[in-house]
Motif scaffolding. Structure first.
Motif, PDB file in Angstrom:
ATOM      1  N   ALA A 183      19.717  31.018  25.791  1.00  0.00           N
ATOM      2  CA  ALA A 183      18.958  31.296  27.010  1.00  0.00           C
ATOM      3  C   ALA A 183      19.084  32.771  27.373  1.00  0.00           C
ATOM      4  CB  ALA A 183      19.457  30.424  28.144  1.00  0.00           C
ATOM      5  N   VAL A 184      18.003  33.394  27.655  1.00  0.00           N
ATOM      6  CA  VAL A 184      18.001  34.817  28.010  1.00  0.00           C
ATOM      7  C   VAL A 184      18.251  34.952  29.511  1.00  0.00           C
ATOM      8  CG1 VAL A 184      16.659  36.945  28.046  1.00  0.00           C
ATOM      9  CG2 VAL A 184      16.408  35.333  26.144  1.00  0.00           C
ATOM     10  N   ALA A 185      19.322  35.682  29.843  1.00  0.00           N
ATOM     11  CA  ALA A 185      19.638  35.882  31.259  1.00  0.00           C
ATOM     12  C   ALA A 185      18.571  36.770  31.899  1.00  0.00           C
ATOM     13  CB  ALA A 185      21.007  36.530  31.400  1.00  0.00           C
ATOM     14  N   PRO A 186      18.181  36.460  33.110  1.00  0.00           N
ATOM     15  CA  PRO A 186      17.178  37.292  33.780  1.00  0.00           C
ATOM     16  C   PRO A 186      17.699  38.702  34.009  1.00  0.00           C
ATOM     17  CG  PRO A 186      18.180  35.740  35.324  1.00  0.00           C
ATOM     18  CD  PRO A 186      18.647  35.344  33.959  1.00  0.00           C
ATOM     19  N   VAL A 187      16.840  39.668  33.900  1.00  0.00           N
ATOM     20  CA  VAL A 187      17.226  41.062  34.111  1.00  0.00           C
ATOM     21  C   VAL A 187      17.504  41.283  35.595  1.00  0.00           C
ATOM     22  CG1 VAL A 187      16.485  43.460  33.914  1.00  0.00           C
ATOM     23  CG2 VAL A 187      15.856  41.803  32.146  1.00  0.00           C
ATOM     24  N   ASN A 227      16.236  38.051  41.724  1.00  0.00           N
ATOM     25  CA  ASN A 227      17.174  38.551  40.706  1.00  0.00           C
ATOM     26  C   ASN A 227      18.048  39.715  41.170  1.00  0.00           C
ATOM     27  OD1 ASN A 227      16.374  36.615  38.795  1.00  0.00           O
ATOM     28  ND2 ASN A 227      14.713  37.915  38.061  1.00  0.00           N
ATOM     29  N   PHE A 228      18.257  39.839  42.468  1.00  0.00           N
ATOM     30  CA  PHE A 228      19.278  40.765  42.949  1.00  0.00           C
ATOM     31  C   PHE A 228      20.640  40.094  42.780  1.00  0.00           C
ATOM     32  CE2 PHE A 228      15.664  42.653  45.203  1.00  0.00           C
ATOM     33  CZ  PHE A 228      15.927  44.001  45.059  1.00  0.00           C
ATOM     34  N   GLU A 229      21.627  40.878  42.365  1.00  0.00           N
ATOM     35  CA  GLU A 229      22.993  40.376  42.217  1.00  0.00           C
ATOM     36  C   GLU A 229      23.822  40.805  43.428  1.00  0.00           C
ATOM     37  OE1 GLU A 229      24.888  40.687  38.149  1.00  0.00           O
ATOM     38  OE2 GLU A 229      23.298  42.189  37.981  1.00  0.00           O
ATOM     39  N   PHE A 230      24.576  39.882  43.984  1.00  0.00           N
ATOM     40  CA  PHE A 230      25.523  40.228  45.039  1.00  0.00           C
ATOM     41  C   PHE A 230      26.903  40.320  44.410  1.00  0.00           C
ATOM     42  CE2 PHE A 230      21.880  39.029  47.418  1.00  0.00           C
ATOM     43  CZ  PHE A 230      21.961  39.760  48.597  1.00  0.00           C
ATOM     44  N   VAL A 231      27.516  41.490  44.536  1.00  0.00           N
ATOM     45  CA  VAL A 231      28.774  41.764  43.837  1.00  0.00           C
ATOM     46  C   VAL A 231      29.817  42.291  44.816  1.00  0.00           C
ATOM     47  CG1 VAL A 231      27.563  42.252  41.679  1.00  0.00           C
ATOM     48  CG2 VAL A 231      28.106  44.135  43.230  1.00  0.00           C
ATOM     49  N   PHE A 232      31.077  42.183  44.416  1.00  0.00           N
ATOM     50  CA  PHE A 232      32.162  42.755  45.205  1.00  0.00           C
ATOM     51  C   PHE A 232      32.116  44.286  45.097  1.00  0.00           C
ATOM     52  CE2 PHE A 232      34.380  38.628  44.012  1.00  0.00           C
ATOM     53  CZ  PHE A 232      34.102  38.026  45.229  1.00  0.00           C
ATOM     54  N   VAL A 233      32.642  44.946  46.105  1.00  0.00           N
ATOM     55  CA  VAL A 233      32.638  46.414  46.113  1.00  0.00           C
ATOM     56  C   VAL A 233      33.421  46.974  44.925  1.00  0.00           C
ATOM     57  CG1 VAL A 233      33.372  48.461  47.415  1.00  0.00           C
ATOM     58  CG2 VAL A 233      32.269  46.558  48.600  1.00  0.00           C
TER      59      VAL A 233
END
Length: 280
Positions: free
Chosen positions: A55-59, A269-275
């Motif tokens: 499976a191709v991960a979304p960009v 497809n926005f990623e929420f990440v830790f600082v």
């Protein structure tokens, strides 16, 4: 005599006939055996290996890192709401308040990232912060002692950002002492940029402390429409730059907007990440 001769001839004919039958059977047996050998010796064609389709991960459209300041003041439905958010958010805890250690432990146990919201020279001291506050007027030894104390007070913290303290964050000496302690303890510093004269990010980079800056304040205006607009400004910054850091606060309207809008941004497809993922 003639009878004996005829009998001998019949016997010979029977023997010849039997030999003929034996030869036919032998031929059939040999032929069958050869066919079996031929079948066994035929090369088996191996089916070509088929590689599994992965499976191709979304960009990713961009990485969004959000800090929620001022944990420690309250322990209610609003703070609990933040602790149930389905996103990687970083929670900044002010030391010395009634719920500071409680919120730090809970956030850490629930898998969120915890940092120290270090009070720096505020002109309106609040109960509990006095023994942790960093002031520009302090000696380097006093600053170092305060830094050690606050890191012991909130051991779950992996980094730090500044709470107010424009004068202290504009001091190269103060930030140098703070940065040295952070580096010794493997922590990062995120410059909240409460003043344009800030020296925090520059000094941290010189010292080799992982660092970064705040790009957008989400809730200086507490109106939900305004908060939503600021969130999408942050998203646009992340889209154009690859990542962006926003700061909000433990407020009901901020919670409402994030609960409503984060799923939409994830769908884009926005990623929420830790600082810690975007400091460098």
């Amino acid at each position: 005599m003639t009878n004996q001769k005829n009998t001998g001839e019949r016997q010979q004919k029977i023997i010849v006939f039997l030999l003929f039958i034996v030869l036919i059977l032998a031929s059939i047996i040999v032929g069958t055996f050869n066919k079996i050998n031929l079948i066994e010796k035929q090369p088996v064609t191996k089916a070509p290996d088929i590689e599994p389709i992965e499976a191709v991960a979304p960009v990713s459209t961009g990485k969004i890192a959000i800090i929620i300041d001022d944990f420690g003041y309250r322990n209610d439905a609003v703070s609990e709401g933040f602790l149930n958010m389905d996103a990687d958010l970083t929670y900044s805890v002010i030391p010395g308040h009634e719920y500071s250690q409680t919120m730090s432990k809970k956030a850490f146990q629930l898998g969120y990232e915890v940092i120290v919201h270090i009070p720096m020279g505020t002109t309106a001291p609040k109960y509990g912060e006095d023994e942790y506050i960093i002031k520009a007027s302090m000696t380097s030894a006093e600053i170092e002692s305060r830094m050690d104390k606050v890191l012991q007070h909130l051991p779950e913290a992996v980094g730090m950002n500044n709470h107010q303290g424009s004068k202290a964050s504009a001091s190269k000496r103060v930030m140098n002492v703070m940065g040295t302690v952070l580096k010794e303890n493997g922590k990062y510093f995120l410059d909240s940029r409460t003043t344009k004269e800030t020296q925090a990010e520059l000094i941290m980079r010189i010292l080799g402390v992982p660092t970064g800056r705040r790009h957008v304040f989400l809730d200086n205006n507490a109106d939900e429409n305004s908060i939503s607009q600021q969130l999408y400004i942050l998203a646009e910054k992340a889209k154009t730059s690859g990542f962006a850091v926003g700061i909000g606060h433990v407020k009901e309207n901020t919670l409402n907007v994030l609960q409503r809008e984060i799923p939409k941004l994830k769908a884009d497809n926005f990623e929420f990440v830790f600082v810690s993922e975007v400091v460098n």
